[in-house]
Design a protein around this motif. Sequence first.
Motif, short mmCIF file in Angstrom:
data_model
loop_
_atom_site.label_atom_id
_atom_site.label_comp_id
_atom_site.label_asym_id
_atom_site.label_seq_id
_atom_site.Cartn_x
_atom_site.Cartn_y
_atom_site.Cartn_z
N GLY A 1 0.67 -1.22 0.00
CA GLY A 1 -0.03 -0.11 -0.01
C GLY A 1 0.85 1.24 0.14
N GLY A 2 2.02 1.12 0.35
CA GLY A 2 2.95 2.32 0.25
C GLY A 2 3.40 2.79 -1.11
N SER A 3 4.37 3.68 -1.14
CA SER A 3 4.86 4.29 -2.49
C SER A 3 6.27 4.46 -2.38
CB SER A 3 4.42 5.60 -2.42
OG SER A 3 2.82 5.66 -2.56
N LEU A 4 7.00 4.30 -3.47
CA LEU A 4 8.43 4.62 -3.83
C LEU A 4 8.46 5.45 -5.05
CD1 LEU A 4 10.25 1.40 -2.88
CD2 LEU A 4 10.36 3.55 -1.67
N ARG A 5 9.72 6.14 -5.21
CA ARG A 5 9.90 6.77 -6.67
C ARG A 5 11.34 6.53 -6.77
NH1 ARG A 5 10.19 13.34 -8.25
NH2 ARG A 5 12.18 12.96 -7.15
N GLY B 1 20.92 0.46 -16.95
CA GLY B 1 21.70 0.76 -15.53
C GLY B 1 21.70 -0.37 -14.68
N GLN B 2 22.34 -0.25 -13.50
CA GLN B 2 22.46 -1.48 -12.56
C GLN B 2 21.13 -1.33 -11.78
OE1 GLN B 2 26.03 -0.56 -10.16
NE2 GLN B 2 26.94 -2.22 -11.27
N GLY B 3 20.61 -2.27 -11.42
CA GLY B 3 19.20 -2.12 -10.87
C GLY B 3 19.18 -1.43 -9.44
N THR B 4 18.06 -1.30 -8.94
CA THR B 4 17.63 -1.10 -7.56
C THR B 4 16.46 -1.93 -7.23
OG1 THR B 4 17.14 0.84 -6.22
CG2 THR B 4 15.92 0.71 -8.31
N GLN B 5 16.72 -2.62 -5.90
CA GLN B 5 15.97 -3.69 -5.28
C GLN B 5 14.66 -2.83 -4.59
OE1 GLN B 5 16.19 -7.12 -4.95
NE2 GLN B 5 13.96 -6.71 -4.22
N VAL B 6 13.52 -3.23 -5.03
CA VAL B 6 12.18 -2.90 -4.20
C VAL B 6 12.01 -3.99 -3.61
CG1 VAL B 6 10.12 -2.25 -4.73
CG2 VAL B 6 11.91 -0.87 -5.90
N THR B 7 11.47 -3.99 -2.33
CA THR B 7 10.78 -4.92 -1.64
C THR B 7 9.65 -4.62 -0.76
OG1 THR B 7 12.99 -6.04 -1.12
CG2 THR B 7 11.16 -6.72 0.27
N VAL B 8 8.49 -5.32 -1.38
CA VAL B 8 7.03 -4.81 -0.59
C VAL B 8 6.67 -5.67 0.28
CG1 VAL B 8 4.85 -3.96 -1.11
CG2 VAL B 8 6.67 -3.81 -2.65
N SER B 9 6.52 -5.56 1.63
CA SER B 9 6.31 -6.55 2.65
C SER B 9 4.68 -6.56 2.74
CB SER B 9 6.96 -6.28 3.86
OG SER B 9 6.35 -4.98 4.41
N SER B 10 4.14 -7.78 3.11
CA SER B 10 2.77 -7.80 3.15
C SER B 10 2.33 -7.49 4.64
CB SER B 10 2.15 -9.04 2.83
OG SER B 10 2.91 -10.23 3.70
N LEU C 1 1.75 -0.14 -3.79
CA LEU C 1 2.75 -1.37 -3.96
C LEU C 1 2.19 -2.30 -3.29
CD1 LEU C 1 5.93 0.77 -3.64
CD2 LEU C 1 5.27 -0.68 -5.52
N LYS C 2 2.48 -3.35 -4.09
CA LYS C 2 2.15 -4.89 -3.69
C LYS C 2 3.02 -5.72 -3.43
CE LYS C 2 -2.10 -4.34 -6.80
NZ LYS C 2 -2.86 -5.01 -7.73
N PRO C 3 3.05 -6.87 -2.78
CA PRO C 3 4.28 -7.72 -2.58
C PRO C 3 4.72 -8.29 -3.96
CG PRO C 3 2.68 -7.97 -0.95
CD PRO C 3 1.85 -7.32 -1.85
N ALA C 4 3.65 -8.30 -4.83
CA ALA C 4 4.06 -8.99 -6.34
C ALA C 4 4.81 -7.97 -7.04
CB ALA C 4 2.85 -9.15 -7.06
N ASP C 5 4.89 -6.67 -6.50
CA ASP C 5 5.94 -5.91 -7.01
C ASP C 5 7.44 -5.88 -6.63
OD1 ASP C 5 3.34 -3.52 -6.60
OD2 ASP C 5 3.88 -4.30 -8.37
#
Length: 125
Positions: free
Chosen positions: A14-18, A116-125, A85-89
């Motif tokens: 449910g949160g956000s990131l940019r 570019g090199q990646g950036t990790q996004v982790t969405v917890s439930s 955001l969802k855990p599936a993201d």
Amino acid sequence: VQLQASGGGLVQAGGSLRLSCSASGGSLRSYSVGWFRQAAGKEREFVAWIFRNGITTAYADSVKGRFTIARGNAKNTVHLQMNSLKPADTAVYHCAASTMILSAPFREEGRYPAWGQGTQVTVSS
């Protein structure tokens, strides 16, 4: 052009990131930019794309209505605003650039010569 993705992190569902894609060695305004992501054990998939005109965009169905791709105020950045955001993201997110024409198949990662090199996004439930 060299690319660097940043802005990832850990967020609750449910949160956000940019995310930001920053370029050096050239003006990103001359390129179309795509975002792709790769979850653990899965193939890399298309997420979003903005044509070099800064206006035309496209999204994967899974993120449509939640993610927004846009050029930043700084000429060499492109942002991916991710809301609801969802855990599936959860994935490593990569940005890529191409001088492709408007009618090119922008969902195909092979169309992008610069990554570019990646950036990790982790969405917890």
